[in-house]
Design an enzyme around this catalytic site. Structure first.
Site, PDB file in Angstrom:
ATOM      1  N   LYS A  92       0.943  -1.178  -0.085  1.00  0.00           N
ATOM      2  CA  LYS A  92      -0.061   0.054   0.036  1.00  0.00           C
ATOM      3  C   LYS A  92       0.835   1.312  -0.175  1.00  0.00           C
ATOM      4  CE  LYS A  92      -2.398   1.034   3.890  1.00  0.00           C
ATOM      5  NZ  LYS A  92      -3.461   0.925   4.849  1.00  0.00           N
ATOM      6  N   ASP A 169      17.471 -13.193 -27.196  1.00  0.00           N
ATOM      7  CA  ASP A 169      16.898 -11.977 -26.769  1.00  0.00           C
ATOM      8  C   ASP A 169      15.576 -12.093 -25.783  1.00  0.00           C
ATOM      9  OD1 ASP A 169      16.509  -8.793 -28.717  1.00  0.00           O
ATOM     10  OD2 ASP A 169      16.869  -9.126 -26.586  1.00  0.00           O
ATOM     11  N   GLU A 170      15.431 -11.169 -24.966  1.00  0.00           N
ATOM     12  CA  GLU A 170      14.405 -11.184 -24.145  1.00  0.00           C
ATOM     13  C   GLU A 170      12.851 -11.320 -24.693  1.00  0.00           C
ATOM     14  OE1 GLU A 170      15.852  -8.556 -24.170  1.00  0.00           O
ATOM     15  OE2 GLU A 170      14.442  -6.921 -24.371  1.00  0.00           O
ATOM     16  N   HIS A 258      16.771 -11.251 -16.615  1.00  0.00           N
ATOM     17  CA  HIS A 258      16.881 -10.226 -17.468  1.00  0.00           C
ATOM     18  C   HIS A 258      15.816  -9.068 -16.926  1.00  0.00           C
ATOM     19  CE1 HIS A 258      15.928  -7.517 -20.915  1.00  0.00           C
ATOM     20  NE2 HIS A 258      16.838  -8.171 -21.523  1.00  0.00           N
ATOM     21  N   GLY A 345      23.579  -1.625 -25.592  1.00  0.00           N
ATOM     22  CA  GLY A 345      24.382  -0.622 -26.484  1.00  0.00           C
ATOM     23  C   GLY A 345      26.063  -0.767 -26.041  1.00  0.00           C
ATOM     24  N   GLY A 367      24.646  -7.203 -28.086  1.00  0.00           N
ATOM     25  CA  GLY A 367      24.039  -7.873 -29.157  1.00  0.00           C
ATOM     26  C   GLY A 367      24.387  -6.940 -30.483  1.00  0.00           C
ATOM     27  N   GLY A 368      24.048  -5.680 -30.244  1.00  0.00           N
ATOM     28  CA  GLY A 368      24.296  -5.030 -31.734  1.00  0.00           C
ATOM     29  C   GLY A 368      25.890  -4.753 -31.890  1.00  0.00           C
TER      30      GLY A 368
HETATM   31  C1  1AE Z   1      19.778  -4.543 -20.319  1.00  0.00           C
HETATM   32  C2  1AE Z   1      19.201  -5.903 -21.336  1.00  0.00           C
HETATM   33  C3  1AE Z   1      20.081  -5.641 -22.571  1.00  0.00           C
HETATM   34  C4  1AE Z   1      19.229  -6.506 -23.912  1.00  0.00           C
HETATM   35  O1  1AE Z   1      18.292  -7.072 -23.540  1.00  0.00           O
HETATM   36  C5  1AE Z   1      19.758  -6.252 -25.021  1.00  0.00           C
HETATM   37  O2  1AE Z   1      19.259  -7.231 -25.823  1.00  0.00           O
HETATM   38  C6  1AE Z   1      20.786  -5.640 -25.423  1.00  0.00           C
HETATM   39  O3  1AE Z   1      21.052  -5.617 -26.946  1.00  0.00           O
HETATM   40  P1  1AE Z   1      21.992  -4.601 -27.516  1.00  0.00           P
HETATM   41  O4  1AE Z   1      21.841  -3.147 -26.863  1.00  0.00           O
HETATM   42  O5  1AE Z   1      23.722  -5.003 -26.907  1.00  0.00           O
HETATM   43  O6  1AE Z   1      22.063  -4.766 -28.744  1.00  0.00           O
HETATM   44 MG    MG Z   2      17.478  -7.594 -25.039  1.00  0.00          MG
END
Ligand code: 1AE
Ligand code: MG
Length: 419
Positions: A92, A169-170, A258, A345, A367-368
């Site tokens: 609450k 990826d999530e 995640h 990033g 990822g990128g």
């Molecule tokens: C904080 C989680 C980062 C994530 O899930 C993700 O897919 C990052 O991808 P990039 O920003 O590294 O491409």
């Molecule tokens: Mg992701």
């Protein structure tokens, strides 16, 4: 008597914070907004919340007036699970104006109900056979709608780049093209092929999704098909679901938590739940072996002090605290340590900052920054491994890149930050 402690940051230009604190202590335990005769009875005293401290900060040019209020909640008031604790200390109250839950201390009795991470840092490192450097994780990208062949191909390219972990990826959920059991089987086959070339083991954190009450069976199905790690969107499903998976002896693989949805709770200074609680203490308590969170320097940014506060609670040996009683020095080293994974990033040119700020027990995650590499996905992984090697050997990245084309190409594409 033992207590769990909650610390709040409460804002108000005219608020009587001592009265507010007393109102919280009573109102969230035995009382309400008005006096209740029952609450004053002797048999209610053992359930009464206690005001531990009220530290007032008067308004300044840089900050509104606030108080840090610490309340002790008798742990006999609630069942020994995270939902009960959170509803007690911030159910609450979370809706009661400008107030933020900024810390939690668990009683030893509460902590005793949790087994924490099943593997932790040591377990992850042991499974990978990597003990002397930070780890590297890549993230599938652009695979929604991909068939199994395309997905397995992208997996292998990530693996050939020298990553230690690959995560879904999530946003990759159960789907007819790449259901979890097929995803796992195909990717683990690709992992074996890549290991034959690189000699490097890896963990594939497959995204565990679907109806909550089917998650255990879903996880067991993935394990039966060779899964060696799970990715889990904890905040969408709940800490208690993570805790059930992590404590289940039949779930024999590590879980990467995640932070999806966390941005609805931690960023505001005046509302919500502090990052070190939401993505630190509670994730580790619930059993996350790895915890992802936005880094201080990527595309989705979390302030560095919050990053480091998360790291501190994921790695600390102290999670329990008794209020007001002389007890043996409590150590929570029964809770294994969780691996910090500052993310979003991230590109190879940021590696010096990550290793400077997080040290060795960290997962560099991208990822990128892997798939967007000008020379392709595998080169993206190699660029990160070269960046990690450079920092480990004490070289500047620019100097090291002169002899390592994948790293040079990454720096040319995305730049370099060493401070
Ligand atoms: C904080 C989680 C980062 C994530 O899930 C993700 O897919 C990052 O991808 P990039 O920003 O590294 O491409
Ligand atoms: Mg992701």
């Amino acid at each position: 008597m033992s207590y769990c402690l909650a610390t709040y940051r409460c804002f108000g230009e005219q608020t009587d914070f001592h009265k507010k604190a007393q109102g919280i202590a009573v109102g969230l335990t035995v009382g309400s907004w008005t006096d209740l005769p029952e609450a004053k009875k002797a048999n209610m005293q053992k359930h009464l919340g206690q005001v531990v401290s009220v530290e007032i900060q008067e308004a300044s040019a840089s900050s509104p007036r606030y108080a840090d209020i610490q309340i002790a909640y008798p742990d006999v008031n609630f069942s020994l699970d995270i939902p009960a604790l959170l509803v007690t200390v911030f159910g609450k109250l979370s809706m009661d104006g400008q107030i933020k839950l900024i810390d939690l201390h668990f009683s030893e009795r509460f902590l005793s109900a949790f087994s924490g991470p099943k593997y932790g840092i040591a377990g992850i490192r042991s499974q990978l056979g990597v003990h002397d450097r930070p780890l590297l994780m890549s993230i599938f990208k652009s695979v929604i709608g991909h068939d199994m062949q395309e997905l397995a191909s992208q997996f292998k390219q990530q693996a050939l780049g020298g990553v230690d972990l690959i995560k879904d990826d999530e946003i990759l959920f159960e789907n007819p093209l790449t259901p979890i059991e097929k995803r796992v089987a195909a990717c683990m086959q690709a992992a074996a092929e890549a290991e034959a070339e690189t000699g490097q083991k890896l963990l594939y954190a497959v995204n565990l999704t679907g109806p909550t009450f089917q998650l255990k069976e879903q996880a067991k199905k993935a394990i039966d098909h060779g899964a060696n790690a799970l990715l889990f969107n904890v905040l969408a499903y709940g800490f208690d679901t993570l805790q059930a998976l992590a404590s289940d002896p039949e779930i024999t693989i590590p879980v990467a938590a995640h932070p999806a949805m966390a941005g609805a709770m931690y960023p505001s200074p005046n509302y919500g739940i502090g990052a070190s609680v939401l993505l630190g203490k509670l994730m580790r308590l619930a059993g996350a072996d790895l915890v992802l969170f936005p880094s201080p320097y990527g595309s989705v940014v979390m302030p560095k002090e919050e990053n480091l506060a998360i790291q501190q609670v994921l790695l600390t040996e102290e999670l329990a605290k008794h209020y007001g009683y002389q007890t043996p020095q409590l150590s929570a080293n029964k809770l294994k340590r969780s691996l910090p994974v500052p993310s979003a990033g991230i590109h190879p040119g940021l590696t010096p900052l990550i290793l400077r700020d997080f040290g060795q027990d960290v997962v560099v995650n991208a990822g990128g920054g892997i798939h967007g590499h000008p020379m392709g996905t595998a080169a993206g992984g190699r660029a990160f491994r070269q960046a990690i090697d450079a920092v480990q050997q004490g070289h500047g990245l620019k100097e090291y890149a002169a002899q390592h084309p994948e790293l040079q190409a990454a720096i040319d594409a995305w730049g370099l930050r060493e401070n």
